[in-house]
Design an enzyme around this catalytic site. Structure first.
Site, PDB file in Angstrom:
ATOM      1  N   GLY A  10       0.752  -1.235  -0.048  1.00  0.00           N
ATOM      2  CA  GLY A  10       0.134   0.044   0.142  1.00  0.00           C
ATOM      3  C   GLY A  10       0.833   1.320   0.037  1.00  0.00           C
ATOM      4  O   GLY A  10       1.992   1.175   0.879  1.00  0.00           O
ATOM      5  N   GLU A 103       5.651  -4.907   5.827  1.00  0.00           N
ATOM      6  CA  GLU A 103       5.770  -6.579   5.999  1.00  0.00           C
ATOM      7  C   GLU A 103       5.889  -7.446   5.021  1.00  0.00           C
ATOM      8  O   GLU A 103       6.614  -8.377   4.956  1.00  0.00           O
ATOM      9  CB  GLU A 103       4.874  -7.173   7.173  1.00  0.00           C
ATOM     10  CG  GLU A 103       3.278  -6.588   6.892  1.00  0.00           C
ATOM     11  CD  GLU A 103       2.394  -7.964   7.166  1.00  0.00           C
ATOM     12  OE1 GLU A 103       1.108  -7.488   7.438  1.00  0.00           O
ATOM     13  OE2 GLU A 103       2.568  -8.856   7.778  1.00  0.00           O
ATOM     14  N   THR A 125       4.956   2.160   6.678  1.00  0.00           N
ATOM     15  CA  THR A 125       3.458   1.779   6.639  1.00  0.00           C
ATOM     16  C   THR A 125       2.693   2.715   7.348  1.00  0.00           C
ATOM     17  O   THR A 125       3.271   3.337   8.243  1.00  0.00           O
ATOM     18  CB  THR A 125       3.331   0.517   6.957  1.00  0.00           C
ATOM     19  OG1 THR A 125       1.696   0.320   7.292  1.00  0.00           O
ATOM     20  CG2 THR A 125       3.966   0.168   8.174  1.00  0.00           C
ATOM     21  N   ILE A 126       1.367   3.349   6.872  1.00  0.00           N
ATOM     22  CA  ILE A 126       0.638   4.132   7.736  1.00  0.00           C
ATOM     23  C   ILE A 126       0.364   3.434   8.867  1.00  0.00           C
ATOM     24  O   ILE A 126      -0.023   4.139  10.177  1.00  0.00           O
ATOM     25  CB  ILE A 126      -0.483   4.470   6.916  1.00  0.00           C
ATOM     26  CG1 ILE A 126      -1.592   3.426   6.584  1.00  0.00           C
ATOM     27  CG2 ILE A 126       0.016   5.368   5.807  1.00  0.00           C
ATOM     28  CD1 ILE A 126      -2.950   3.964   6.414  1.00  0.00           C
ATOM     29  N   ASP A 127       0.327   1.988   8.901  1.00  0.00           N
ATOM     30  CA  ASP A 127       0.048   1.441  10.011  1.00  0.00           C
ATOM     31  C   ASP A 127       0.781   1.298  11.264  1.00  0.00           C
ATOM     32  O   ASP A 127       0.423   0.767  12.419  1.00  0.00           O
ATOM     33  CB  ASP A 127      -0.480  -0.154   9.851  1.00  0.00           C
ATOM     34  CG  ASP A 127      -1.536  -0.090   8.679  1.00  0.00           C
ATOM     35  OD1 ASP A 127      -2.530   0.626   8.937  1.00  0.00           O
ATOM     36  OD2 ASP A 127      -1.398  -1.442   8.000  1.00  0.00           O
ATOM     37  N   ARG A 171      -5.782  -3.246  10.225  1.00  0.00           N
ATOM     38  CA  ARG A 171      -6.491  -4.717  10.356  1.00  0.00           C
ATOM     39  C   ARG A 171      -5.773  -5.437  11.643  1.00  0.00           C
ATOM     40  O   ARG A 171      -6.650  -6.264  12.163  1.00  0.00           O
ATOM     41  CB  ARG A 171      -6.305  -5.425   9.056  1.00  0.00           C
ATOM     42  CG  ARG A 171      -5.043  -5.392   8.201  1.00  0.00           C
ATOM     43  CD  ARG A 171      -5.419  -6.046   6.824  1.00  0.00           C
ATOM     44  NE  ARG A 171      -4.399  -5.617   5.987  1.00  0.00           N
ATOM     45  CZ  ARG A 171      -4.314  -5.765   4.696  1.00  0.00           C
ATOM     46  NH1 ARG A 171      -5.445  -6.022   4.146  1.00  0.00           N
ATOM     47  NH2 ARG A 171      -3.268  -5.136   4.044  1.00  0.00           N
ATOM     48  N   HIS A 272      -9.256   5.305   2.382  1.00  0.00           N
ATOM     49  CA  HIS A 272      -7.653   5.755   1.655  1.00  0.00           C
ATOM     50  C   HIS A 272      -7.598   7.251   1.940  1.00  0.00           C
ATOM     51  O   HIS A 272      -6.335   7.605   1.537  1.00  0.00           O
ATOM     52  CB  HIS A 272      -7.959   5.063   0.260  1.00  0.00           C
ATOM     53  CG  HIS A 272      -7.980   3.596   0.299  1.00  0.00           C
ATOM     54  ND1 HIS A 272      -9.021   2.918   0.420  1.00  0.00           N
ATOM     55  CD2 HIS A 272      -6.941   2.745   0.101  1.00  0.00           C
ATOM     56  CE1 HIS A 272      -8.795   1.712   0.375  1.00  0.00           C
ATOM     57  NE2 HIS A 272      -7.606   1.413   0.121  1.00  0.00           N
ATOM     58  N   GLN A 274      -6.866   8.377   4.436  1.00  0.00           N
ATOM     59  CA  GLN A 274      -5.802   8.320   5.508  1.00  0.00           C
ATOM     60  C   GLN A 274      -4.482   8.006   4.834  1.00  0.00           C
ATOM     61  O   GLN A 274      -3.319   8.374   5.385  1.00  0.00           O
ATOM     62  CB  GLN A 274      -6.150   7.215   6.049  1.00  0.00           C
ATOM     63  CG  GLN A 274      -7.282   7.191   7.154  1.00  0.00           C
ATOM     64  CD  GLN A 274      -7.682   5.956   7.986  1.00  0.00           C
ATOM     65  OE1 GLN A 274      -7.298   5.704   8.916  1.00  0.00           O
ATOM     66  NE2 GLN A 274      -8.637   5.244   7.250  1.00  0.00           N
TER      67      GLN A 274
HETATM   68  O1  F6P Z   1      -1.019  -0.424   4.050  1.00  0.00           O
HETATM   69  C1  F6P Z   1      -1.877  -0.966   4.968  1.00  0.00           C
HETATM   70  C2  F6P Z   1      -3.282  -0.932   4.985  1.00  0.00           C
HETATM   71  O2  F6P Z   1      -3.419   0.495   5.139  1.00  0.00           O
HETATM   72  C3  F6P Z   1      -4.239  -1.410   5.742  1.00  0.00           C
HETATM   73  O3  F6P Z   1      -4.477  -0.682   6.934  1.00  0.00           O
HETATM   74  C4  F6P Z   1      -5.546  -1.676   5.111  1.00  0.00           C
HETATM   75  O4  F6P Z   1      -6.247  -2.688   5.846  1.00  0.00           O
HETATM   76  C5  F6P Z   1      -4.996  -1.831   3.821  1.00  0.00           C
HETATM   77  O5  F6P Z   1      -3.699  -0.922   3.691  1.00  0.00           O
HETATM   78  C6  F6P Z   1      -6.055  -1.692   2.724  1.00  0.00           C
HETATM   79  O6  F6P Z   1      -5.337  -1.693   1.409  1.00  0.00           O
HETATM   80  P1  F6P Z   1      -5.809  -1.551  -0.117  1.00  0.00           P
HETATM   81  O7  F6P Z   1      -6.999  -1.313  -0.052  1.00  0.00           O
HETATM   82  O8  F6P Z   1      -4.994  -0.864  -0.888  1.00  0.00           O
HETATM   83  O9  F6P Z   1      -5.677  -3.153  -0.404  1.00  0.00           O
END
Ligand code: F6P
Length: 342
Positions: A10, A103, A125-127, A171, A272, A274
């Site tokens: 992402g 990851e 990662t934003i997470d 998640r 998104h 975020q």
């Molecule tokens: O990058 C991680 C993340 O932001 C998670 O928090 C989220 O669940 C996921 O990406 C959603 O990603 P995408 O919509 O790009 O598959």
């Protein structure tokens, strides 16, 4: 040296500052830098690389996303993809590859490194759930976006005497929910690490209203655990790394809160938003420091390592150590946050 750079997984604000910093740090050594497009997919599909030089990286420091493009590609899922990746990598005559990712992307980097490919990692990662580093870039921007949304929801919640449920990403880890919820004065924060019952949620809201408050803000991570509830999925499809796409818990939660408390409830799923837009100053500086350090690691041939933030210092750790286990919110921190619930 000829150094390749790719961004995978992402996207997140701060990727462009890292790319720019790598180029600015490598050029004075007389090195050449090439960008691999769309993450590991660029190597699997032999996409023409992008030349990275002072001209192509100018004006990108403040831009969100990644000029290289990204994808969630797992070459280890498919034998042919993996052998194409290896063949195409060799064809590019790279002396090193800097993989910028979370990851999953760094998990692939770990495996390639174990097979002798010269990889250096940069955590993103934003997470903020990657081990080995105190913070990943992108997280601070996401937290600020969510905090601003909570501030905005606050004024309208107060005027209408409503409950506002705000759903954020995360998640497996509740870092965004916890930091933004604390910063925005949320009245309850629900995260994946610690499950709560619906009775506890309702009780917290009712207690707050009993002391004269006529509105409440509940922040919920997409992967939050409510006892007796299943995870709420956007689709049944899994991505290449086996992750399900979550989203939508706020809608069920909002309905349940309204039904059980009788208070009018509204829901905002930030999604998104975020992940998009300009990085904060913190993320631009962290990305820049990571990019410069990544070039140092390449020069020292410290392959299989990842740059990381430890306190105020930029250090290096083994990518394999950082990708072994996700970094999740600890009990003490959640306990501290819960002092402000209700
Ligand atoms: O990058 C991680 C993340 O932001 C998670 O928090 C989220 O669940 C996921 O990406 C959603 O990603 P995408 O919509 O790009 O598959």
């Amino acid at each position: 040296m000829r150094i390749g750079v790719l961004t995978g997984g992402g996207d997140c604000p701060g990727l462009n500052p890292v790319i720019r910093a790598i180029v600015r740090a490598a050029l004075p050594y007389g090195d050449e830098v090439v960008g691999i497009r769309n993450g590991w997919a660029g190597l699997v599909n032999n996409l023409p690389p992008m030349e990275l030089n002072l001209t192509t990286v100018t004006g990108i420091l403040h831009r969100g996303g990644t000029i290289l493009g990204t994808s969630r590609t797992n070459p280890y899922k498919d034998r042919e993809a993996l052998s194409n990746l290896k063949k195409n990598w060799k064809g590019l005559n790279l002396d090193a590859l800097v993989a910028i990712g979370g990851e999953d992307t760094l998990g692939v980097a770990t495996k390639l490194s174990a097979e002798g490919f010269p990889v250096v990692g940069v955590p993103k990662t934003i997470d903020n759930d990657l081990s080995g580093t105190d913070y990943t870039f992108g997280f601070d921007t996401a937290v600020n976006v969510v905090m601003e949304a909570i501030d905005r929801l606050h004024t309208t919640a107060e005027s209408h005497h409503r409950i506002m449920v705000v759903e954020v990403m995360g998640r497996h880890a509740g870092w965004i929910a916890l930091h933004a919820g604390l910063a925005g004065g949320a009245d309850m924060i629900l995260i994946p690490e610690f499950s709560v019952t619906m009775d506890e949620i309702i009780g917290t809201i009712q207690k707050r209203h009993a002391r004269g408050k006529s509105f409440s803000i509940v922040v919920v991570a997409e992967g939050a655990q409510i006892k007796g509830w299943d995870l709420i999925l956007k689709t049944q499809k899994k991505d290449a790394f086996g992750h399900v796409l979550l989203g939508g818990i706020s809608h069920s939660l909002g309905k349940e809160i309204e039904k059980r408390t009788g208070f009018e409830t509204r829901v905002t799923e930030l999604g998104h938003i975020q992940r998009g837009g300009s990085p904060t100053a913190f993320d631009r500086v962290l990305g820049t420091r990571f990019g410069v350090k990544a070039v140092e690691l390449v020069k020292q041939k410290k392959f299989g390592h990842m740059v990381a933030l430890s306190g105020a210092q930029i250090i290096s750790v083994k990518i394999a150590d950082a990708t072994r286990k996700l970094k999740v919110v600890d009990k003490e921190f959640y306990k501290l946050a819960s002092k402000f619930f209700g």
